[in-house]
Design an enzyme around this catalytic site. Sequence first.
Site, mmCIF file in Angstrom:
data_model
loop_
_atom_site.group_PDB
_atom_site.id
_atom_site.type_symbol
_atom_site.label_atom_id
_atom_site.label_comp_id
_atom_site.label_asym_id
_atom_site.label_seq_id
_atom_site.Cartn_x
_atom_site.Cartn_y
_atom_site.Cartn_z
ATOM 1 N N ASP A 153 0.822 -1.203 0.000
ATOM 2 C CA ASP A 153 0.000 0.000 0.000
ATOM 3 C C ASP A 153 0.862 1.263 0.000
ATOM 4 O O ASP A 153 2.092 1.210 -0.004
ATOM 5 C CB ASP A 153 -1.007 -0.014 1.160
ATOM 6 C CG ASP A 153 -0.376 0.137 2.541
ATOM 7 O OD1 ASP A 153 0.777 0.609 2.647
ATOM 8 O OD2 ASP A 153 -1.050 -0.205 3.540
ATOM 9 N N LYS A 160 -3.950 3.561 -1.275
ATOM 10 C CA LYS A 160 -5.117 4.414 -1.109
ATOM 11 C C LYS A 160 -4.653 5.782 -0.630
ATOM 12 O O LYS A 160 -3.848 5.890 0.288
ATOM 13 C CB LYS A 160 -6.080 3.836 -0.065
ATOM 14 C CG LYS A 160 -6.640 2.468 -0.419
ATOM 15 C CD LYS A 160 -7.480 1.931 0.720
ATOM 16 C CE LYS A 160 -7.995 0.542 0.414
ATOM 17 N NZ LYS A 160 -8.785 -0.012 1.536
ATOM 18 N N MET A 203 -4.771 9.259 10.339
ATOM 19 C CA MET A 203 -5.392 9.597 9.049
ATOM 20 C C MET A 203 -6.405 10.733 9.192
ATOM 21 O O MET A 203 -7.449 10.743 8.529
ATOM 22 C CB MET A 203 -6.078 8.365 8.435
ATOM 23 C CG MET A 203 -5.179 7.156 8.319
ATOM 24 S SD MET A 203 -6.084 5.646 7.877
ATOM 25 C CE MET A 203 -7.049 5.366 9.369
#
Length: 246
Positions: free
Chosen positions: A32, A54, A167
Site C-alpha cells: 500500500d 489508497k 489519518m
Amino acid sequence: MVYLTGAGPGALDLLTIKALRVIREADVVIYDRLANPDILAEAKDGCEFIYVGKADSHHTLPQDQINEVIYQAAQKYDTVVRLKGGDPLVFGRGGEEALYLRKRGVKFEFIPGVTSAIAVPEYAGIPVTHRGITVSFRVVTGHEAAKEKSQIPWENYKSDDTIIFLMGLHRLNYIVEKLLEIGKPKDFPIAVISKGTWPDEKTVIGTLENIVQKAEGLQTPALIVVGRVVELHKELSWFERVDGQS
C-alpha cells in the site's frame, strides 16, 4: 500462505526481523501507499509487485477488490506478502482481508508492525503516556467509513487521556470542533506530525484554538496527538533536532 505484514511507520530500520524475512522469501508483494517503497528492494529477483495504495478520496482499488487480488495471488503463488503501513490490525483492514481468506480456505498469518500510533509521537518527543500526566491513551480513526452517524464516542474524550488520531489531517478542523464542543479548553495542547519517522518529518505544536491555521500545508501521512503530553515535545524532541529540522 499469505502473510499480512506490518511495514512499520515509515523508517526502513523500524521494519521487524520477521517481516524482512518473509519479504525476502515472497513470490509476490501486495503493498500500500504507506509502506516504505525501499522495502521492496529487499525482495528476491523475480518477485512480483502489486500496488493497491489508497490516498484521500482516491483509491487504486476498493477494499473488496483488494481482498480478491490477495486471494487470486494465493492461488498462483506459494508465498504472498500483503505489506501494510504500520500494523495490519490498527486501522489497516487486515482483519477484513484475513476473514476473506479464511472463508475461502486460504492460510494466513499476521506479522505485527510497529504502529505509527506510538512510534510517530515517540520520534517527535511526545510520549503517549507519562507518569503524573496521563496513564492511558486512545487511538482513534480520523477517517471513518461512510455512515449516516459517526461511530466515534466523542463524549468519552472529556478525560485526560492522550488521544491519537490516525489519518485525520483532512478532518483536522472537524476534530478540533468536536473536542471544543465536548468541553476541551481552547488552550488545550495538540500536535500534528507529518511524515513521522521519515527524514522530512515535521511536527507542529499548537492549541485547539490555533492548530488548524498552524498546520496548513502539512503533508500526509500525518498523525494528530491531543493531550498534556504534547507539552513535553520541547524537552524531549530528538529526531528532528538531530536532523537539523527544529
